[in-house]
Design an enzyme around this catalytic site. Structure first.
Site, mmCIF file in Angstrom:
data_model
loop_
_atom_site.group_PDB
_atom_site.id
_atom_site.type_symbol
_atom_site.label_atom_id
_atom_site.label_comp_id
_atom_site.label_asym_id
_atom_site.label_seq_id
_atom_site.Cartn_x
_atom_site.Cartn_y
_atom_site.Cartn_z
ATOM 1 N N CYS A 1 0.880 -0.907 -0.129
ATOM 2 C CA CYS A 1 -0.017 -0.158 -0.279
ATOM 3 C C CYS A 1 1.094 1.566 0.518
ATOM 4 O O CYS A 1 1.380 1.486 0.538
ATOM 5 C CB CYS A 1 -0.870 0.422 1.045
ATOM 6 S SG CYS A 1 -1.895 0.968 1.253
ATOM 7 N N CYS B 1 -0.437 4.627 2.355
ATOM 8 C CA CYS B 1 -0.503 3.396 3.872
ATOM 9 C C CYS B 1 0.811 4.199 4.132
ATOM 10 O O CYS B 1 1.601 4.497 5.386
ATOM 11 C CB CYS B 1 -0.437 2.269 3.971
ATOM 12 S SG CYS B 1 -2.001 1.999 3.569
ATOM 13 N N ASP B 2 2.543 3.526 3.095
ATOM 14 C CA ASP B 2 3.663 3.285 3.566
ATOM 15 C C ASP B 2 4.755 4.520 2.635
ATOM 16 O O ASP B 2 5.934 4.557 3.564
ATOM 17 C CB ASP B 2 3.952 2.324 3.387
ATOM 18 C CG ASP B 2 3.396 1.493 4.721
ATOM 19 O OD1 ASP B 2 2.924 1.815 5.571
ATOM 20 O OD2 ASP B 2 2.785 -0.489 3.856
#
Ligand code: NAP
Length: 316
Positions: A139, A142-143
């Site tokens: 992701c 997200c990261d």
């Protein structure tokens, strides 16, 4: 059919991504009592997407913003959303569905709309599991921010890989896209954007054999040339894997027709081959998986459920 199940629901919606939320809205508007079960926050994949530019009517909208708007809209029409993980959907001998959850509940209803999407496909190479969350990610939204100024690699050649590589250049100093062939399957517009991005370099004809590193996280990749068989290494701070999704169709007990990749085959009402079990969005076999197609499926499914229940009640 004169009585509702113990829980009093007409339909259970599994998943609260765009398809689930849209189904919940239409179910509410249809004056049916629906229950939506979602393991995370409502919004599904929208919450893993930064900017959305292909949802008609919104030239550009943040994923979380669209998720919030859809959730509020569904709730306005009475959507009841619970946080729990559905583990099994089973059609019982009385024709109703038992939807069993991780928290030990079994919800019952005469119809189910499955909108549970899928989970990322894993490379299945040494080091992937060990470094997951410590350098290996599925992701970008997200990261991505954890890799500010670093060199990262993206694996894959579809829409997700090419789009997310472009996104990652906001943070990373350089993004390699490693693809096992000599051309992408991603849509042309996404390819054009990636090719025009000076921070992106494509490594063609290479497959990842291993993700190496220390206990602190991933440090590099061992690659194999798919044409010559030659091995090489590439030092990266992180690797983002976008090689497809596995549909969450395994939740259903019993056989419902699916395609070779496990996506449910439905009729034009979105009903699977199990009567009363409808599928919408990423879990359904279809040409493309977009937010627009997910909400389209869900609209059809919710309206079809209404007609299905009416017909069922007339035969009882
Ligand atoms: P996808 O289209 O199935 O592409 C998967 C990619 O990963 C392919 O390039 C494939 O290579 C590669 N791959 C598969 N297994 C691999 C392995 N073991 N090792 C190395 N590479 C491997 O999957 P996706 O990109 O996740 O997209 C899924 C669906 O969502 C698609 O329908 C897509 O259009 C849609 N989507 C749309 C958007 C958008 O429109 N903005 C964004 C994301 C996703 P080959 O090409 O060699 O098979």
């Amino acid at each position: 059919m004169t009585e509702r199940a113990t829980n009093g629901y007409d339909v259970i919606i599994v998943g609260a991504g765009p398809a689930g939320l849209c189904a919940a809205m239409y179910v509410g508007r249809g004056m049916l009592k629906g229950l939506t079960i979602e393991r995370g926050a409502p919004g599904g994949e929208l919450l893993n997407t930064d900017l959305i530019e292909d949802y008609i009517g919104f030239e550009s909208i943040k994923g979380w913003e669209l998720a919030q708007g859809m959730t509020e809209h569904a709730r306005k029409f009475g959507a009841e959303i619970v946080t729990d993980t559905v583990e099994k959907i089973r059609k019982a001998s009385d024709g109703w569905f038992d939807v069993a959850t991780a928290r030990g509940h079994t919800y019952r209803a005469p119809a189910v709309i499955l909108t549970a999407g899928g989970t990322p496909v894993k490379l299945g190479v040494p080091g992937e599991k060990e470094h997951a969350g410590k350098g290996v990610s599925y992701c970008a939204v997200c990261d991505g921010a954890f890799f500010k100024g670093e060199i990262v690699a993206v694996v894959g050649g579809g829409d997700a890989a090419v789009e997310e590589a472009d996104y990652l250049t906001r943070y990373a100093a350089k993004v390699y896209i490693i693809h096992r062939r000599d051309r992408f399957r991603a849509s042309k517009i996404l390819q054009q954007r990636a090719f025009a991005n000076p921070k992106i370099e494509v490594i063609w004809n290479k497959r990842v054999l291993e993700i190496t590193g220390t206990a602190k996280g991933s440090e590099g990749l061992v690659l194999e040339d798919t044409v010559t068989g030659e091995h090489s290494t590439l030092m990266v701070g992180g690797v983002f894997i976008f090689i497809g999704f596995q549909p969450n169709s395994g939740l259903v007990e019993g056989h419902a027709k699916h395609d070779a990749n496990g996506y449910f085959v439905t009729d034009d009402r979105m009903m699977t081959t199990i009567p009363g079990l409808f599928a919408a969005g990423d879990v359904r076999s279809q040409l493309t998986r977009q937010i627009t197609t997910a909400v389209g499926d869900a609209t059809t499914a919710a309206i079809a459920v209404e007609k299905y229940l009416t017909a069922l009640r007339q035969t009882d």
